[in-house]
Design a protein around this motif. Structure first.
Motif, short mmCIF file in Angstrom:
data_model
loop_
_atom_site.label_atom_id
_atom_site.label_comp_id
_atom_site.label_asym_id
_atom_site.label_seq_id
_atom_site.Cartn_x
_atom_site.Cartn_y
_atom_site.Cartn_z
N CYS A 120 -64.89 96.47 -32.68
CA CYS A 120 -66.20 97.13 -32.53
C CYS A 120 -66.10 98.65 -32.76
N PRO A 121 -65.25 99.38 -32.03
CA PRO A 121 -65.17 100.82 -32.30
C PRO A 121 -64.55 101.10 -33.68
N ILE A 122 -63.64 100.25 -34.11
CA ILE A 122 -63.05 100.45 -35.44
C ILE A 122 -64.12 100.31 -36.51
N TRP A 123 -65.02 99.34 -36.36
CA TRP A 123 -66.12 99.17 -37.31
C TRP A 123 -67.00 100.41 -37.35
N LEU A 124 -67.26 101.01 -36.19
CA LEU A 124 -68.05 102.23 -36.17
C LEU A 124 -67.33 103.35 -36.93
N LEU A 125 -66.03 103.48 -36.73
CA LEU A 125 -65.28 104.51 -37.43
C LEU A 125 -65.25 104.26 -38.93
N ILE A 126 -65.11 103.02 -39.32
CA ILE A 126 -65.16 102.69 -40.75
C ILE A 126 -66.54 103.00 -41.33
N SER A 127 -67.58 102.77 -40.56
CA SER A 127 -68.94 103.11 -41.00
C SER A 127 -69.07 104.62 -41.23
N ILE A 128 -68.44 105.38 -40.37
CA ILE A 128 -68.46 106.85 -40.53
C ILE A 128 -67.72 107.25 -41.80
N ILE A 129 -66.55 106.65 -42.01
CA ILE A 129 -65.75 106.98 -43.20
C ILE A 129 -66.55 106.66 -44.47
N ARG A 130 -67.22 105.54 -44.46
CA ARG A 130 -68.01 105.13 -45.63
C ARG A 130 -69.20 106.05 -45.86
N LEU A 131 -69.67 106.68 -44.80
CA LEU A 131 -70.82 107.57 -44.88
C LEU A 131 -70.45 108.90 -45.52
N VAL A 132 -69.27 109.40 -45.21
CA VAL A 132 -68.88 110.74 -45.69
C VAL A 132 -68.25 110.72 -47.07
#
Length: 132
Positions: A120-132
């Motif tokens: 769950c938190p890893i998915w959020l971090l991956i979402s951030i990486i994909r955003l930037v």
């Protein structure tokens, strides 16, 4: 409830969860007032259900930094609120199930749930990486 208010509740619940397992460890281990002189020694002597509750407490504390960092970073980076809340709620539900599995001594299921909770938190971090 505003988005930030929901996130604060998620973080509060995640932070309080280890203390629930700590209270269970004390209850199941026969904790006495005098054990408060050296609670770590008390926990070190526990076995069975009390020892498993203490282990669930420790693991809950260990996973908190990743969860809190991911949620706060996701909010800061304007990840959609629905995704943050879904991952946050899933994390908390999975951590509760993880603790139940620990208490019941269901090690294989506990490991699967641990992986899912950490996703769950890893998915959020991956979402951030994909955003930037």
């Amino acid at each position: 409830m505003s988005g930030i208010q929901g996130i604060v509740y998620l973080i509060l619940i995640a932070c309080l969860l280890p203390y629930v397992f700590s209270l269970l460890a004390r209850l199941f281990g026969g904790f006495k007032v005098e054990d408060n002189q050296d609670p770590r020694a008390f926990f070190a002597k526990t076995t069975g259900l009390a020892a498993r509750a203490n282990a669930a407490q420790q693991n809950s504390f260990e996973s908190l930094p990743l969860f809190i960092a991911a949620v706060l970073m996701a909010e800061y980076m304007v990840i959609p609120q629905i995704l943050i809340m879904m991952m946050g709620i899933a994390y908390i539900v999975l951590r509760i199930l993880y603790g139940i599995c620990y208490l019941a001594n269901w090690s294989s299921l506990r490991s699967v749930i641990w992986v899912l909770s950490m996703a769950c938190p890893i998915w959020l971090l991956i979402s951030i990486i994909r955003l930037v």
